[in-house]
Design an enzyme around this catalytic site. Sequence first.
Site, mmCIF file in Angstrom:
data_model
loop_
_atom_site.group_PDB
_atom_site.id
_atom_site.type_symbol
_atom_site.label_atom_id
_atom_site.label_comp_id
_atom_site.label_asym_id
_atom_site.label_seq_id
_atom_site.Cartn_x
_atom_site.Cartn_y
_atom_site.Cartn_z
ATOM 1 N N GLU A 137 -16.671 -5.795 2.634
ATOM 2 C CA GLU A 137 -16.545 -4.629 3.505
ATOM 3 C C GLU A 137 -16.137 -3.437 2.894
ATOM 4 O OE1 GLU A 137 -15.235 -5.913 7.260
ATOM 5 O OE2 GLU A 137 -17.298 -6.565 7.797
ATOM 6 N N CYS A 150 -12.230 3.384 2.484
ATOM 7 C CA CYS A 150 -11.399 2.184 2.044
ATOM 8 C C CYS A 150 -12.327 1.203 1.114
ATOM 9 C CB CYS A 150 -10.831 1.407 3.152
ATOM 10 S SG CYS A 150 -9.523 -0.123 2.637
ATOM 11 N N CYS A 157 -9.427 -12.730 -2.857
ATOM 12 C CA CYS A 157 -8.063 -12.313 -3.536
ATOM 13 C C CYS A 157 -7.490 -13.663 -4.127
ATOM 14 C CB CYS A 157 -7.255 -11.665 -2.422
ATOM 15 S SG CYS A 157 -5.564 -11.266 -3.632
ATOM 16 N N CYS A 161 -0.634 -13.720 -0.330
ATOM 17 C CA CYS A 161 0.562 -13.166 0.720
ATOM 18 C C CYS A 161 0.390 -13.905 1.970
ATOM 19 C CB CYS A 161 0.269 -11.729 0.998
ATOM 20 S SG CYS A 161 0.291 -10.786 -1.122
ATOM 21 N N CYS A 164 -1.443 -12.353 4.926
ATOM 22 C CA CYS A 164 -3.054 -11.430 4.834
ATOM 23 C C CYS A 164 -3.797 -12.432 4.910
ATOM 24 C CB CYS A 164 -2.856 -10.922 3.490
ATOM 25 S SG CYS A 164 -4.377 -10.194 2.904
ATOM 26 N N CYS A 389 -17.164 -7.305 16.874
ATOM 27 C CA CYS A 389 -16.861 -8.331 15.622
ATOM 28 C C CYS A 389 -16.141 -9.663 16.373
ATOM 29 C CB CYS A 389 -16.338 -7.749 14.640
ATOM 30 S SG CYS A 389 -16.948 -6.165 13.799
HETATM 31 N N1 SAH Z 1 -4.085 -6.461 -2.597
HETATM 32 C C1 SAH Z 1 -3.650 -5.126 -2.460
HETATM 33 C C2 SAH Z 1 -4.841 -3.986 -1.612
HETATM 34 C C3 SAH Z 1 -5.148 -4.454 -0.523
HETATM 35 S S1 SAH Z 1 -4.208 -4.859 0.738
HETATM 36 C C4 SAH Z 1 -2.301 -5.000 -1.853
HETATM 37 O O1 SAH Z 1 -2.016 -5.928 -1.401
HETATM 38 O O2 SAH Z 1 -1.683 -4.106 -2.056
HETATM 39 C C5 SAH Z 1 -4.002 -3.276 1.619
HETATM 40 C C6 SAH Z 1 -2.629 -3.610 2.628
HETATM 41 O O3 SAH Z 1 -2.769 -4.209 3.796
HETATM 42 C C7 SAH Z 1 -1.557 -4.035 1.862
HETATM 43 O O4 SAH Z 1 -0.381 -3.251 1.763
HETATM 44 C C8 SAH Z 1 -1.481 -5.505 2.417
HETATM 45 O O5 SAH Z 1 0.034 -5.912 2.197
HETATM 46 C C9 SAH Z 1 -1.759 -5.024 4.125
HETATM 47 N N2 SAH Z 1 -1.852 -6.278 4.832
HETATM 48 C C10 SAH Z 1 -2.639 -7.310 4.398
HETATM 49 N N3 SAH Z 1 -2.626 -8.194 5.687
HETATM 50 C C11 SAH Z 1 -2.158 -7.429 6.648
HETATM 51 C C12 SAH Z 1 -2.242 -7.566 8.147
HETATM 52 N N4 SAH Z 1 -2.685 -8.837 8.603
HETATM 53 N N5 SAH Z 1 -1.669 -6.799 8.719
HETATM 54 C C13 SAH Z 1 -1.270 -5.408 8.149
HETATM 55 N N6 SAH Z 1 -1.152 -5.244 6.918
HETATM 56 C C14 SAH Z 1 -1.743 -6.177 6.152
HETATM 57 FE FE1 SF4 Z 2 -4.414 -10.043 -1.835
HETATM 58 FE FE2 SF4 Z 2 -1.624 -10.011 -0.964
HETATM 59 FE FE3 SF4 Z 2 -3.385 -7.791 -1.093
HETATM 60 FE FE4 SF4 Z 2 -3.879 -9.626 0.672
HETATM 61 S S1 SF4 Z 2 -2.135 -8.540 0.612
HETATM 62 S S2 SF4 Z 2 -5.346 -8.674 -0.556
HETATM 63 S S3 SF4 Z 2 -3.265 -11.658 -0.246
HETATM 64 S S4 SF4 Z 2 -2.634 -8.999 -2.713
#
Ligand code: SAH
Ligand code: SF4
Length: 414
Positions: A137, A150, A157, A161, A164, A389
């Site tokens: 997306e 974005c 991934c 995390c 996430c 959605c």
């Molecule tokens: N993988 C990269 C870029 C994509 S994630 C990264 O982790 O930086 C973009 C941002 O969204 C990151 O800061 C991530 O930690 C945050 N993020 C992921 N899941 C989230 C959630 N459920 N609520 C709020 N922010 C979230």
């Molecule tokens: Fe990947 Fe972590 Fe970024 Fe989510 S927050 S996209 S798991 S690196």
Amino acid sequence: MTPVAAEAGSIDAHAHALPPADAPLEKVALETYVALAKPSLIGLSRSEIADELGRIGVAAAQRKMRSQQLWHWMYVRGAREFSEMSSISKDMRSELEKHFTVARPEVVAEQISNDGTRKWLLRLPSGTAGEKAHEVECVYIPETDRGTLCVSSQVGCTLTCSFCHTGTQRLVRNLTPGEIVGQIMVARDRLNDWADRETPNGNRLVTNVVMMGMGEPLYNFDAVRDALLIVSDNEGIGISRRRITLSTSGVVPNIKRTGDEIGVMLAISLHAVRDELRNELVPINKKYPLAELLQACRDYPGASNARRITFEYVMLRGVNDSLEDAKLLVKMLKGIHAKINLIPFNPWPGTRYECSDWDQIEKFSEYVFNAGYSSPVRTPRGRDILAACGQLKSETEKLSARERQALRAMAMTD
Ligand code: SAH
Ligand code: SF4
């Protein structure tokens, strides 16, 4: 289905010293991308285009000029067919047509929110015939003074995390440079945002790009670099490097290379100020702990007061949102050209976390602000399309993953 070649680079429990600057880039092996029979020229550098022209028999003396023409038609005018490229001879156009396309990823769904946020679901070719197509997306967030796109760097991934939702998805594959640039092309197509004869230098709608969609951009470094060099090329799409932000969970060895080789703005998914907690929230911290990550930020090429590094901090109730955490955060960022983005947590089915209470977010933000950091709290955008959605969400787990991703992406972008 092709088995995934290797799982998320196994993260060892011990921190180790930084590799020398000329060490190979850290990468993880993913499924392979199988090139299309008739490849798209989108995503190739000028010299790669010239090489392709050589391959189909274009005389060496003509290749440079032809690749400049193609570049202009593709990236300034947004041409979708060779037949539109009126400054190129008819014979040459039909020769190009035989061998190449200027195709972008296929748009399979578009949703437009009441607040103007748009979300596109893009279908990408899968690794093997018969395998289900891959999807990512891409989200456009208009604001008064800018329009931010974005963009995703991977399908899924490899990192995990714990807060996430993307991290729970099965790993699929890296995007190619063409698929990354293609997301910007799709947005400009759908928004009618290409320069035409009437408005060659008119105001564009997509003014900023954030690599904050699916995936860890620094685990797909080469493709992300090649794509962003095309996106920032001022004879083409022309979005300046200062308007492009790459967010990483902290792949330390590739951070300096980001500054040196791409030169874009950096965002760090910090989320915790103690190693113990960050190991749990952002497990790559076990490999590259806070001290190494912060040193890489201090050393980030080009960082300055005018070009600050953004530290993203998701607000998790009772986990990382105390005033003690805020104090440590301020202390820890001393000496770094930093700004802080507080992100309300977007919950997803099955998560063990909750979003912090609003007054706690405010207290946290106030502390950080009083310490001299701008600390905007990001408000989620496009809630109404997410509500729509949400109905799809119950149907398949996969859709719910995508919806969560979009929600996160929308909340993330400033
Ligand atoms: N993988 C990269 C870029 C994509 S994630 C990264 O982790 O930086 C973009 C941002 O969204 C990151 O800061 C991530 O930690 C945050 N993020 C992921 N899941 C989230 C959630 N459920 N609520 C709020 N922010 C979230
Ligand atoms: Fe990947 Fe972590 Fe970024 Fe989510 S927050 S996209 S798991 S690196």
